[in-house]
Design a protein around this motif. Structure first.
Motif, PDB file in Angstrom:
ATOM      1  N   ALA A 194       0.842  -1.205   0.000  1.00 44.27           N
ATOM      2  CA  ALA A 194       0.000   0.000   0.000  1.00 44.27           C
ATOM      3  C   ALA A 194       0.875   1.253   0.000  1.00 44.27           C
ATOM      4  CB  ALA A 194      -0.931  -0.005   1.209  1.00 44.27           C
ATOM      5  N   PHE A 195       1.955   1.238   0.773  1.00 41.72           N
ATOM      6  CA  PHE A 195       2.888   2.372   0.799  1.00 41.72           C
ATOM      7  C   PHE A 195       3.516   2.578  -0.576  1.00 41.72           C
ATOM      8  CE2 PHE A 195       7.386   3.649   1.274  1.00 41.72           C
ATOM      9  CZ  PHE A 195       7.193   4.954   1.721  1.00 41.72           C
ATOM     10  N   LEU A 196       3.984   1.499  -1.186  1.00 42.95           N
ATOM     11  CA  LEU A 196       4.610   1.633  -2.505  1.00 42.95           C
ATOM     12  C   LEU A 196       3.611   2.021  -3.581  1.00 42.95           C
ATOM     13  CD1 LEU A 196       7.241  -1.242  -2.433  1.00 42.95           C
ATOM     14  CD2 LEU A 196       7.581   1.208  -2.067  1.00 42.95           C
ATOM     15  N   ASP A 197       2.356   1.648  -3.410  1.00 47.78           N
ATOM     16  CA  ASP A 197       1.323   2.096  -4.353  1.00 47.78           C
ATOM     17  C   ASP A 197       1.146   3.610  -4.272  1.00 47.78           C
ATOM     18  OD1 ASP A 197       0.915  -0.478  -5.292  1.00 47.78           O
ATOM     19  OD2 ASP A 197      -0.883  -0.819  -4.067  1.00 47.78           O
ATOM     20  N   LEU A 198       1.252   4.174  -3.054  1.00 51.48           N
ATOM     21  CA  LEU A 198       1.196   5.640  -2.923  1.00 51.48           C
ATOM     22  C   LEU A 198       2.318   6.278  -3.732  1.00 51.48           C
ATOM     23  CD1 LEU A 198       0.568   5.974   0.928  1.00 51.48           C
ATOM     24  CD2 LEU A 198      -1.082   6.481  -0.896  1.00 51.48           C
ATOM     25  N   ALA A 199       3.520   5.717  -3.603  1.00 50.72           N
ATOM     26  CA  ALA A 199       4.669   6.256  -4.337  1.00 50.72           C
ATOM     27  C   ALA A 199       4.493   6.069  -5.843  1.00 50.72           C
ATOM     28  CB  ALA A 199       5.955   5.597  -3.860  1.00 50.72           C
ATOM     29  N   LYS A 200       4.029   4.903  -6.259  1.00 50.15           N
ATOM     30  CA  LYS A 200       3.829   4.636  -7.690  1.00 50.15           C
ATOM     31  C   LYS A 200       2.831   5.619  -8.297  1.00 50.15           C
ATOM     32  CE  LYS A 200       2.644   0.937 -10.896  1.00 50.15           C
ATOM     33  NZ  LYS A 200       2.254  -0.483 -11.013  1.00 50.15           N
ATOM     34  N   ASN A 201       1.837   6.023  -7.489  1.00 53.34           N
ATOM     35  CA  ASN A 201       0.818   6.973  -7.946  1.00 53.34           C
ATOM     36  C   ASN A 201       1.199   8.425  -7.678  1.00 53.34           C
ATOM     37  OD1 ASN A 201      -0.981   4.987  -8.941  1.00 53.34           O
ATOM     38  ND2 ASN A 201      -1.589   4.521  -6.848  1.00 53.34           N
ATOM     39  N   CYS A 202       2.448   8.635  -7.262  1.00 52.78           N
ATOM     40  CA  CYS A 202       2.989   9.985  -6.996  1.00 52.78           C
ATOM     41  C   CYS A 202       2.177  10.743  -5.952  1.00 52.78           C
ATOM     42  CB  CYS A 202       3.106  10.785  -8.286  1.00 52.78           C
ATOM     43  SG  CYS A 202       4.174   9.998  -9.514  1.00 52.78           S
ATOM     44  N   ASP A 203       1.653  10.030  -4.985  1.00 54.65           N
ATOM     45  CA  ASP A 203       0.930  10.649  -3.867  1.00 54.65           C
ATOM     46  C   ASP A 203       1.947  10.944  -2.773  1.00 54.65           C
ATOM     47  OD1 ASP A 203      -0.615  11.391  -1.705  1.00 54.65           O
ATOM     48  OD2 ASP A 203      -1.949   9.655  -1.781  1.00 54.65           O
ATOM     49  N   TRP A 204       2.732  11.996  -2.988  1.00 51.30           N
ATOM     50  CA  TRP A 204       3.855  12.292  -2.083  1.00 51.30           C
ATOM     51  C   TRP A 204       3.389  12.745  -0.714  1.00 51.30           C
ATOM     52  CZ3 TRP A 204       6.877   9.343  -4.181  1.00 51.30           C
ATOM     53  CH2 TRP A 204       7.085   9.291  -5.563  1.00 51.30           C
ATOM     54  N   ALA A 205       2.238  13.378  -0.617  1.00 56.38           N
ATOM     55  CA  ALA A 205       1.695  13.733   0.694  1.00 56.38           C
ATOM     56  C   ALA A 205       1.335  12.464   1.465  1.00 56.38           C
ATOM     57  CB  ALA A 205       0.483  14.640   0.553  1.00 56.38           C
ATOM     58  N   GLY A 206       0.755  11.493   0.781  1.00 54.43           N
ATOM     59  CA  GLY A 206       0.431  10.216   1.409  1.00 54.43           C
ATOM     60  C   GLY A 206       1.672   9.440   1.814  1.00 54.43           C
ATOM     61  N   VAL A 207       2.705   9.498   0.969  1.00 56.45           N
ATOM     62  CA  VAL A 207       3.979   8.849   1.284  1.00 56.45           C
ATOM     63  C   VAL A 207       4.572   9.471   2.543  1.00 56.45           C
ATOM     64  CG1 VAL A 207       6.382   8.581   0.522  1.00 56.45           C
ATOM     65  CG2 VAL A 207       4.498   8.086  -1.061  1.00 56.45           C
ATOM     66  N   LYS A 208       4.592  10.797   2.589  1.00 53.75           N
ATOM     67  CA  LYS A 208       5.139  11.491   3.756  1.00 53.75           C
ATOM     68  C   LYS A 208       4.364  11.123   5.017  1.00 53.75           C
ATOM     69  CE  LYS A 208       5.712  15.979   5.832  1.00 53.75           C
ATOM     70  NZ  LYS A 208       5.301  17.355   5.795  1.00 53.75           N
ATOM     71  N   GLN A 209       3.048  11.116   4.937  1.00 52.67           N
ATOM     72  CA  GLN A 209       2.215  10.784   6.085  1.00 52.67           C
ATOM     73  C   GLN A 209       2.504   9.358   6.554  1.00 52.67           C
ATOM     74  OE1 GLN A 209      -1.989  11.084   5.356  1.00 52.67           O
ATOM     75  NE2 GLN A 209      -2.509  10.792   7.498  1.00 52.67           N
ATOM     76  N   ALA A 210       2.654   8.427   5.623  1.00 52.56           N
ATOM     77  CA  ALA A 210       2.943   7.038   5.979  1.00 52.56           C
ATOM     78  C   ALA A 210       4.298   6.916   6.672  1.00 52.56           C
ATOM     79  CB  ALA A 210       2.895   6.154   4.734  1.00 52.56           C
ATOM     80  N   ILE A 211       5.293   7.665   6.190  1.00 53.84           N
ATOM     81  CA  ILE A 211       6.624   7.623   6.795  1.00 53.84           C
ATOM     82  C   ILE A 211       6.603   8.225   8.196  1.00 53.84           C
ATOM     83  CG2 ILE A 211       8.991   8.500   6.646  1.00 53.84           C
ATOM     84  CD1 ILE A 211       8.683   8.258   3.564  1.00 53.84           C
ATOM     85  N   VAL A 212       5.856   9.291   8.375  1.00 54.87           N
ATOM     86  CA  VAL A 212       5.735   9.884   9.710  1.00 54.87           C
ATOM     87  C   VAL A 212       5.110   8.873  10.664  1.00 54.87           C
ATOM     88  CG1 VAL A 212       4.572  11.676  11.065  1.00 54.87           C
ATOM     89  CG2 VAL A 212       5.737  12.282   8.941  1.00 54.87           C
TER      90      VAL A 212
END
Length: 83
Positions: A26-44
């Motif tokens: 799910a995290f990598l799908d955020l990155a694949k879809n260029c959802d950088w805000a979602g990626v950042k939120q997941a990393i936090v």
């Protein structure tokens, strides 16, 4: 502009590892879809996600570089992504 993911204080209640392959995908799908805000939120929420590569998938850093988003690349590197 994407800000750097905030680091947790020592002893904070932060997960030490992604719990499931589904969470990693799910995290990598955020990155694949260029959802950088979602990626950042997941990393936090779970900093260990930054370098996951289940089933040999491209990392979030690979996806950021592919997309040409220098801001996302910088955010991921600052969050501990392996170059």
């Amino acid at each position: 502009m994407l800000a750097v993911a905030e680091k947790s204080e020592p002893g904070a209640d932060t997960p030490t590892a992604p719990q499931t392959a589904g969470e990693q995908h799910a995290f990598l799908d955020l990155a694949k879809n260029c959802d950088w805000a979602g990626v950042k939120q997941a990393i936090v929420s779970n900093p260990t996600l930054v370098n996951v590569q289940p089933a040999g998938r491209w990392s979030a850093l690979h996806q950021a570089a592919r997309s040409g988003s220098t801001e996302a690349v910088q955010m991921l590197l600052a969050s501990g992504a392996n170059p």
